[in-house]
Design a protein around this motif. Structure first.
Motif, PDB file in Angstrom:
ATOM      1  N   TYR A 210       0.856  -1.180   0.000  1.00  0.00           N
ATOM      2  CA  TYR A 210       0.000   0.000   0.000  1.00  0.00           C
ATOM      3  C   TYR A 210       0.892   1.229   0.000  1.00  0.00           C
ATOM      4  CZ  TYR A 210       1.138   0.670   4.945  1.00  0.00           C
ATOM      5  OH  TYR A 210       1.802   0.890   6.117  1.00  0.00           O
ATOM      6  N   SER A 211       0.295   2.387  -0.201  1.00  0.00           N
ATOM      7  CA  SER A 211       1.025   3.652  -0.151  1.00  0.00           C
ATOM      8  C   SER A 211       0.200   4.651   0.656  1.00  0.00           C
ATOM      9  CB  SER A 211       1.301   4.196  -1.551  1.00  0.00           C
ATOM     10  OG  SER A 211       0.092   4.393  -2.264  1.00  0.00           O
ATOM     11  N   THR A 212       0.852   5.673   1.150  1.00  0.00           N
ATOM     12  CA  THR A 212       0.189   6.706   1.931  1.00  0.00           C
ATOM     13  C   THR A 212       0.164   8.011   1.151  1.00  0.00           C
ATOM     14  OG1 THR A 212       2.245   7.402   3.009  1.00  0.00           O
ATOM     15  CG2 THR A 212       0.978   5.630   4.063  1.00  0.00           C
ATOM     16  N   VAL A 213      -0.684   8.924   1.583  1.00  0.00           N
ATOM     17  CA  VAL A 213      -0.767  10.227   0.929  1.00  0.00           C
ATOM     18  C   VAL A 213       0.555  10.975   1.071  1.00  0.00           C
ATOM     19  CG1 VAL A 213      -1.953  12.449   0.938  1.00  0.00           C
ATOM     20  CG2 VAL A 213      -3.256  10.344   1.309  1.00  0.00           C
ATOM     21  N   GLU A 214       1.192  10.819   2.222  1.00  0.00           N
ATOM     22  CA  GLU A 214       2.447  11.525   2.463  1.00  0.00           C
ATOM     23  C   GLU A 214       3.587  10.979   1.619  1.00  0.00           C
ATOM     24  OE1 GLU A 214       0.570  10.146   4.741  1.00  0.00           O
ATOM     25  OE2 GLU A 214      -0.343  11.857   5.775  1.00  0.00           O
ATOM     26  N   ASP A 215       3.517   9.684   1.274  1.00  0.00           N
ATOM     27  CA  ASP A 215       4.599   9.047   0.520  1.00  0.00           C
ATOM     28  C   ASP A 215       3.986   8.168  -0.562  1.00  0.00           C
ATOM     29  OD1 ASP A 215       7.117   8.414  -0.217  1.00  0.00           O
ATOM     30  OD2 ASP A 215       7.613   7.214   1.549  1.00  0.00           O
ATOM     31  N   ILE A 216       3.323   8.810  -1.495  1.00  0.00           N
ATOM     32  CA  ILE A 216       2.505   8.077  -2.467  1.00  0.00           C
ATOM     33  C   ILE A 216       3.335   7.281  -3.462  1.00  0.00           C
ATOM     34  CG2 ILE A 216       2.369   9.933  -4.187  1.00  0.00           C
ATOM     35  CD1 ILE A 216      -0.648   9.191  -4.445  1.00  0.00           C
ATOM     36  N   ASP A 217       4.588   7.635  -3.654  1.00  0.00           N
ATOM     37  CA  ASP A 217       5.432   6.938  -4.632  1.00  0.00           C
ATOM     38  C   ASP A 217       6.129   5.723  -4.040  1.00  0.00           C
ATOM     39  OD1 ASP A 217       4.817   8.781  -6.631  1.00  0.00           O
ATOM     40  OD2 ASP A 217       6.380  10.165  -5.949  1.00  0.00           O
ATOM     41  N   THR A 218       5.958   5.481  -2.760  1.00  0.00           N
ATOM     42  CA  THR A 218       6.641   4.363  -2.104  1.00  0.00           C
ATOM     43  C   THR A 218       5.638   3.272  -1.760  1.00  0.00           C
ATOM     44  OG1 THR A 218       8.261   5.877  -1.146  1.00  0.00           O
ATOM     45  CG2 THR A 218       8.088   3.675  -0.169  1.00  0.00           C
ATOM     46  N   ASP A 219       5.972   2.042  -2.124  1.00  0.00           N
ATOM     47  CA  ASP A 219       5.124   0.903  -1.780  1.00  0.00           C
ATOM     48  C   ASP A 219       5.540   0.367  -0.411  1.00  0.00           C
ATOM     49  OD1 ASP A 219       3.576   0.941  -4.041  1.00  0.00           O
ATOM     50  OD2 ASP A 219       4.889  -0.399  -5.180  1.00  0.00           O
ATOM     51  N   LEU A 220       4.622   0.436   0.537  1.00  0.00           N
ATOM     52  CA  LEU A 220       4.841  -0.132   1.860  1.00  0.00           C
ATOM     53  C   LEU A 220       4.187  -1.506   1.918  1.00  0.00           C
ATOM     54  CD1 LEU A 220       3.921   3.073   3.895  1.00  0.00           C
ATOM     55  CD2 LEU A 220       6.200   2.339   3.142  1.00  0.00           C
ATOM     56  N   THR A 221       4.712  -2.386   2.728  1.00  0.00           N
ATOM     57  CA  THR A 221       4.169  -3.740   2.790  1.00  0.00           C
ATOM     58  C   THR A 221       3.211  -3.883   3.965  1.00  0.00           C
ATOM     59  OG1 THR A 221       5.914  -4.639   4.211  1.00  0.00           O
ATOM     60  CG2 THR A 221       6.341  -4.597   1.839  1.00  0.00           C
ATOM     61  N   GLY A 222       2.215  -4.747   3.772  1.00  0.00           N
ATOM     62  CA  GLY A 222       1.291  -5.033   4.854  1.00  0.00           C
ATOM     63  C   GLY A 222       1.978  -5.695   6.034  1.00  0.00           C
ATOM     64  N   GLN A 223       3.011  -6.484   5.762  1.00  0.00           N
ATOM     65  CA  GLN A 223       3.745  -7.121   6.850  1.00  0.00           C
ATOM     66  C   GLN A 223       4.420  -6.086   7.742  1.00  0.00           C
ATOM     67  OE1 GLN A 223       3.861 -10.049   8.041  1.00  0.00           O
ATOM     68  NE2 GLN A 223       2.869 -11.296   6.481  1.00  0.00           N
ATOM     69  N   GLU A 224       4.960  -5.042   7.156  1.00  0.00           N
ATOM     70  CA  GLU A 224       5.568  -3.975   7.955  1.00  0.00           C
ATOM     71  C   GLU A 224       4.513  -3.272   8.807  1.00  0.00           C
ATOM     72  OE1 GLU A 224       9.226  -2.689   4.936  1.00  0.00           O
ATOM     73  OE2 GLU A 224       7.325  -1.600   4.920  1.00  0.00           O
ATOM     74  N   LEU A 225       3.330  -3.078   8.252  1.00  0.00           N
ATOM     75  CA  LEU A 225       2.263  -2.421   8.982  1.00  0.00           C
ATOM     76  C   LEU A 225       1.828  -3.236  10.192  1.00  0.00           C
ATOM     77  CD1 LEU A 225      -0.004  -0.226   9.156  1.00  0.00           C
ATOM     78  CD2 LEU A 225      -1.357  -1.699   7.646  1.00  0.00           C
ATOM     79  N   LEU A 226       1.773  -4.548  10.033  1.00  0.00           N
ATOM     80  CA  LEU A 226       1.207  -5.415  11.068  1.00  0.00           C
ATOM     81  C   LEU A 226       2.253  -5.998  12.005  1.00  0.00           C
ATOM     82  CD1 LEU A 226      -1.254  -7.389   8.755  1.00  0.00           C
ATOM     83  CD2 LEU A 226      -1.827  -5.504  10.280  1.00  0.00           C
TER      84      LEU A 226
END
Length: 248
Positions: A210-226
Motif C-alpha cells: 500500500y502507499s500513503t498520501v504523504e509518501d505516495i510513490d513508495t510501496d509499503l508492505t502489509g507485513q511492515e504495517l502489522l
C-alpha cells in the motif's frame, strides 16, 4: 410523503426523491388555490364522439392508468424489495474463518484483500461448502479516548462488542493491546498472546502493499504495517483452526 414512502425508497437510486415532492405538491395545491382566492381551471377536453363503450385504445389506456397508477407503483416497489432480499440471501456465503483487526485507522484495501486471499489459501474449505471464504473484520476503534470521528468510533465499538460476544472471530489482531485487554481480557486466551512478527505462519503470509498520501510513490508492505500488532486468540476458538493460523 408517508403514503408514497414505500414506493420512493426502492426507486430513489434511479429517480431521486422528487416523486414524493411532486405528490405532496399536488396534495397541497387545491388548499393553496382556495386560500389565495384562485380557481383552478381544468383543461378543456373534447368529449368523445362515440359512446363510453367505444373509447379508443389510447383513451382506455389513459383511464386505466389514472385509476390504477398507485397499485402499479406499489407492486413495483414490492417486487424491487423482494428481489433485493433474494439477492442478499442467495449471495451470502458462510465464511470458513473470521479474523478481526482492531486499530485506529482502517486497513488499506490492498492489504485487506491480500490477507483474505492468503488466509483462504492457508485454511482451505473448512466448512465443506465447496467455497473458500475468509472474512477479515476491520474495526476502527481506539481505547485511549483520542478518537477524532465519534461516528466511526461508535460503529467500530458496536461491531467489535458484537463480534466478541458472539464468538465470530477466532483471532483478534490489535494495535493497542493494553486498551483492548482492559475490556476483553476475560474473553481472550491471553496465555497464547504473541506479536504478529513472532508468529511464523502469519508473518509469512502475503499481506499486500500500500502507499500513503504523504509518501505516495513508495510501496509499503502489509507485513511492515502489522509487525508490531498483537495477536490474541479468542477463548473457546476452534483449536484446529488456531493450529492452522498459528502453527501450534
Amino acid at each position: 410523503m408517508g403514503s408514497l414512502f414505500p414506493v420512493s425508497v426502492p426507486l430513489s437510486a434511479a429517480l431521486g426523491f422528487w416523486p414524493p415532492a411532486l405528490y405532496v405538491t399536488q396534495l397541497l395545491r387545491p388548499g393553496l388555490l382556495e386560500q389565495y382566492g384562485q380557481q383552478e381551471v381544468p383543461p378543456e377536453r373534447e368529449p368523445p364522439e362515440v359512446g363510453p363503450g367505444h373509447y379508443t385504445m389510447s383513451q382506455r389506456t389513459e383511464i386505466w392508468w389514472r385509476r390504477h397508477w398507485g397499485v402499479v407503483l406499489a407492486i413495483v416497489a414490492v417486487l424491487c424489495l423482494g428481489l433485493g432480499v433474494i439477492q442478499t440471501v442467495t449471495s451470502f456465503r458462510e465464511p470458513d474463518v473470521q479474523v478481526a483487526f482492531v486499530q485506529a485507522d482502517s486497513l488499506p484495501d490492498n492489504v485487506l484483500s491480500a490477507l483474505e486471499t492468503s488466509l483462504g489459501n492457508l485454511v482451505g474449505d473448512l466448512n465443506g461448502n465447496g467455497e473458500v471464504v475468509v472474512q477479515v473484520n476491520d474495526y476502527q476503534v481506539v481505547f485511549d479516548g483520542s478518537a477524532t470521528d465519534s461516528d466511526v468510533q461508535t460503529a467500530g465499538s458496536t461491531l467489535l462488542v458484537t463480534d466478541v460476544a458472539g464468538g465470530e472471530s477466532c483471532l483478534f489482531i490489535v494495535e493497542d493491546a493494553d486498551g483492548f485487554l482492559e475490556l476483553y481480557a476475560d474473553q481472550m486466551d491471553t496465555a497464547r498472546t504473541a506479536t504478529w512478527a513472532d508468529s511464523p505462519i502469519l508473518s509469512a503470509l502475503d499481506a499486500g502493499t500500500y502507499s500513503t498520501v504523504e509518501d505516495i510513490d513508495t510501496d509499503l508492505t502489509g507485513q511492515e504495517l502489522l509487525a508490531e500488532y498483537t495477536v490474541l486468540p479468542a477463548a473457546g476458538a476452534d483449536s484446529d483452526v488456531l493450529a492452522l493460523l498459528l502453527g501450534e
